[in-house]
Design a protein around this motif. Structure first.
Motif, mmCIF file in Angstrom:
data_model
loop_
_atom_site.group_PDB
_atom_site.id
_atom_site.type_symbol
_atom_site.label_atom_id
_atom_site.label_comp_id
_atom_site.label_asym_id
_atom_site.label_seq_id
_atom_site.Cartn_x
_atom_site.Cartn_y
_atom_site.Cartn_z
ATOM 1 N N ALA A 1 2.059 30.799 -16.558
ATOM 2 C CA ALA A 1 1.372 29.979 -17.563
ATOM 3 C C ALA A 1 1.794 30.386 -18.965
ATOM 4 O O ALA A 1 2.036 29.532 -19.835
ATOM 5 C CB ALA A 1 -0.144 30.112 -17.400
ATOM 6 N N VAL A 2 1.948 31.692 -19.202
ATOM 7 C CA VAL A 2 2.386 32.172 -20.512
ATOM 8 C C VAL A 2 3.823 31.735 -20.769
ATOM 9 O O VAL A 2 4.163 31.321 -21.886
ATOM 10 C CB VAL A 2 2.235 33.706 -20.603
ATOM 11 N N GLU A 3 4.678 31.818 -19.734
ATOM 12 C CA GLU A 3 6.065 31.363 -19.883
ATOM 13 C C GLU A 3 6.122 29.875 -20.228
ATOM 14 O O GLU A 3 6.907 29.453 -21.090
ATOM 15 C CB GLU A 3 6.859 31.638 -18.610
ATOM 16 N N ILE A 4 5.309 29.083 -19.586
ATOM 17 C CA ILE A 4 5.288 27.645 -19.855
ATOM 18 C C ILE A 4 4.854 27.384 -21.294
ATOM 19 O O ILE A 4 5.436 26.555 -21.999
ATOM 20 C CB ILE A 4 4.363 26.924 -18.846
ATOM 21 N N VAL A 5 3.840 28.118 -21.760
ATOM 22 C CA VAL A 5 3.378 27.946 -23.137
ATOM 23 C C VAL A 5 4.472 28.358 -24.114
ATOM 24 O O VAL A 5 4.715 27.682 -25.120
ATOM 25 C CB VAL A 5 2.078 28.765 -23.361
ATOM 26 N N ILE A 6 5.146 29.482 -23.825
ATOM 27 C CA ILE A 6 6.206 29.945 -24.718
ATOM 28 C C ILE A 6 7.351 28.945 -24.753
ATOM 29 O O ILE A 6 7.841 28.589 -25.834
ATOM 30 C CB ILE A 6 6.701 31.353 -24.303
ATOM 31 N N VAL B 1 8.817 26.846 -27.907
ATOM 32 C CA VAL B 1 10.224 26.893 -28.320
ATOM 33 C C VAL B 1 10.807 25.486 -28.401
ATOM 34 O O VAL B 1 11.478 25.123 -29.373
ATOM 35 C CB VAL B 1 11.040 27.780 -27.347
ATOM 36 N N ILE B 2 10.540 24.684 -27.384
ATOM 37 C CA ILE B 2 11.063 23.310 -27.372
ATOM 38 C C ILE B 2 10.438 22.494 -28.506
ATOM 39 O O ILE B 2 11.124 21.745 -29.203
ATOM 40 C CB ILE B 2 10.820 22.659 -25.994
ATOM 41 N N SER B 3 9.147 22.645 -28.716
ATOM 42 C CA SER B 3 8.484 21.916 -29.804
ATOM 43 C C SER B 3 9.048 22.325 -31.155
ATOM 44 O O SER B 3 9.293 21.474 -32.023
ATOM 45 C CB SER B 3 6.976 22.186 -29.771
ATOM 46 N N PHE B 4 9.264 23.624 -31.340
ATOM 47 C CA PHE B 4 9.850 24.090 -32.598
ATOM 48 C C PHE B 4 11.255 23.520 -32.780
ATOM 49 O O PHE B 4 11.622 23.122 -33.881
ATOM 50 C CB PHE B 4 9.901 25.625 -32.627
ATOM 51 N N GLY B 5 12.040 23.468 -31.691
ATOM 52 C CA GLY B 5 13.387 22.898 -31.779
ATOM 53 C C GLY B 5 13.354 21.432 -32.170
ATOM 54 O O GLY B 5 14.161 20.978 -32.996
ATOM 55 N N ILE B 6 12.435 20.684 -31.590
ATOM 56 C CA ILE B 6 12.325 19.258 -31.921
ATOM 57 C C ILE B 6 11.909 19.079 -33.379
ATOM 58 O O ILE B 6 12.481 18.257 -34.112
ATOM 59 C CB ILE B 6 11.339 18.559 -30.959
#
Length: 85
Positions: free
Chosen positions: A8-13, A17-22
């Motif tokens: 769950a923590v990996e999914i949040v991280i 990361v993907i949101s920051f990239g977008i």
């Protein structure tokens, strides 16, 4: 149970990361687009100001006389070959 928490923590991280990239890509696109259109506006305004300061000279008037060279073939074709005697 610990494995599920780690996943769950990996999914949040990864989501962060993907949101920051977008967000970073969209921000870069917006900055580039605004820079481009600012440049276009600056060039347009500069040309308008320069045209007001130094207007373009008026176009030359067309000459009323026709070029004789245009009619040399016409005169040769229509020349009277008979001589008066």
């Amino acid at each position: 149970m610990i494995n599920e928490a780690i996943e769950a923590v990996e999914i949040v991280i990864w989501g962060a990361v993907i949101s920051f990239g977008i967000v970073a890509a969209l921000t870069a696109f917006l900055i580039i687009a605004l820079g481009y259109w600012t440049g276009v506006l600056a060039v347009w305004a500069g040309k308008r100001i320069a045209n007001r300061i130094h207007p373009a000279p008026p176009a030359p008037e067309p000459e009323a006389e026709l070029d004789d060279e245009l009619y040399t073939h016409w005169d040769a074709w229509n020349a009277d070959t008979r001589k008066e005697t």
